[in-house]
Design a protein around this motif. Sequence first.
Motif, short mmCIF file in Angstrom:
data_model
loop_
_atom_site.label_atom_id
_atom_site.label_comp_id
_atom_site.label_asym_id
_atom_site.label_seq_id
_atom_site.Cartn_x
_atom_site.Cartn_y
_atom_site.Cartn_z
N MET A 1 1.00 -1.10 -0.14
CA MET A 1 -0.02 0.09 0.00
C MET A 1 0.88 1.32 0.03
SD MET A 1 -2.93 1.06 2.63
CE MET A 1 -4.16 -0.06 2.10
N SER A 2 0.54 1.98 -0.90
CA SER A 2 1.36 3.45 -0.91
C SER A 2 1.00 4.38 0.10
CB SER A 2 1.33 3.95 -2.22
OG SER A 2 0.02 4.55 -2.40
N GLU B 1 -2.25 6.14 -0.60
CA GLU B 1 -3.28 5.24 -0.34
C GLU B 1 -3.50 5.23 1.13
OE1 GLU B 1 -3.56 2.02 -3.86
OE2 GLU B 1 -1.92 1.66 -2.09
N ALA C 1 -5.04 8.59 2.18
CA ALA C 1 -6.64 8.72 1.77
C ALA C 1 -7.42 8.09 2.98
CB ALA C 1 -6.56 8.26 0.34
N LEU C 2 -6.97 6.95 3.35
CA LEU C 2 -7.61 6.12 4.29
C LEU C 2 -7.90 6.69 5.60
CD1 LEU C 2 -6.51 2.45 3.65
CD2 LEU C 2 -8.57 3.56 3.22
#
Length: 55
Positions: free
Chosen positions: A1-2, A5, A8-9
């Motif tokens: 997972m970058s 990401e 964003a979560l």
Amino acid sequence: MSQAEIRALEDAGRTAMAWSTDGYDGRTHYGDVLKAVLPATILLAIATVLLLTIL
């Protein structure tokens, strides 16, 4: 997972909790704090009076 990401979560979770990732705006918000604390203080005072009348 970058990293994007993950961010964003995290932002989605904060949005659900009404938390913003915006920076500090440099202003003091004493009025907003007072609007939140004053009703709570009044409710606690009423509850204290009611409890003392029972005893």
